[in-house]
Design a protein around this motif. Structure first.
Motif, PDB file in Angstrom:
ATOM      1  N   GLU A  91       0.840  -1.195   0.000  1.00 31.54           N
ATOM      2  CA  GLU A  91       0.000   0.000   0.000  1.00 31.54           C
ATOM      3  C   GLU A  91       0.876   1.246   0.000  1.00 31.54           C
ATOM      4  OE1 GLU A  91      -3.664  -1.506   2.788  1.00 31.54           O
ATOM      5  OE2 GLU A  91      -1.773  -0.994   3.754  1.00 31.54           O
ATOM      6  N   VAL A  93       1.649   4.799   1.372  1.00 32.53           N
ATOM      7  CA  VAL A  93       1.391   5.581   2.576  1.00 32.53           C
ATOM      8  C   VAL A  93       1.979   6.969   2.358  1.00 32.53           C
ATOM      9  CG1 VAL A  93       1.747   5.785   5.063  1.00 32.53           C
ATOM     10  CG2 VAL A  93       1.509   3.518   4.019  1.00 32.53           C
ATOM     11  N   THR A 111      -3.411   6.209   3.549  1.00 28.70           N
ATOM     12  CA  THR A 111      -3.005   4.924   2.982  1.00 28.70           C
ATOM     13  C   THR A 111      -3.960   4.548   1.861  1.00 28.70           C
ATOM     14  OG1 THR A 111      -2.188   4.234   5.148  1.00 28.70           O
ATOM     15  CG2 THR A 111      -2.523   2.509   3.510  1.00 28.70           C
TER      16      THR A 111
END
Length: 112
Positions: A91, A93, A111
């Motif tokens: 992911e 961030v 996120t």
């Protein structure tokens, strides 16, 4: 400066919306911009964060530059520095470091 806090909250004692001021108000503006998808607000189609979920971006600097430009356009009273990383789950961030009236505030993380 005073305004309605974000997210909207009702003060049970006063039976009215909670009001925020100064840095808390701008923190709410930043969260509102980050949590709004572009095109979601009919009267402000350019307001909010572009949906990067299925977008291949070779460099996180592209995302942070677009986000910095958008935040600065809609919240010119604050100064922004953004940093992007990719976590262990793959992911993205983004950490938003911001200041109001020259005073650093708590960083915010997004996120996606």
């Amino acid at each position: 400066m005073r305004g309605i806090s974000f997210p909207l909250t009702v003060d049970p004692a006063r039976k009215s919306l909670v009001v925020a001021s100064d840095a808390d108000l701008y923190r709410g503006h930043i969260l509102s911009w980050l949590l709004t998808e572009k095109g979601e607000r009919i009267m402000r189609p350019r307001y909010g964060l572009k949906d990067y979920l299925f977008t291949a971006v070779p460099d996180l600097d592209v995302i942070t530059a677009e986000m910095t430009a958008g935040l600065t356009e809609y919240i010119p009273e604050c100064q922004f520095t953004l940093q992007g990383t990719i976590n262990d789950l793959g992911e993205t961030v983004i950490t938003v470091f911001w200041s109001y009236l020259g005073e650093d505030q708590l960083a915010l993380n997004v996120t996606f």
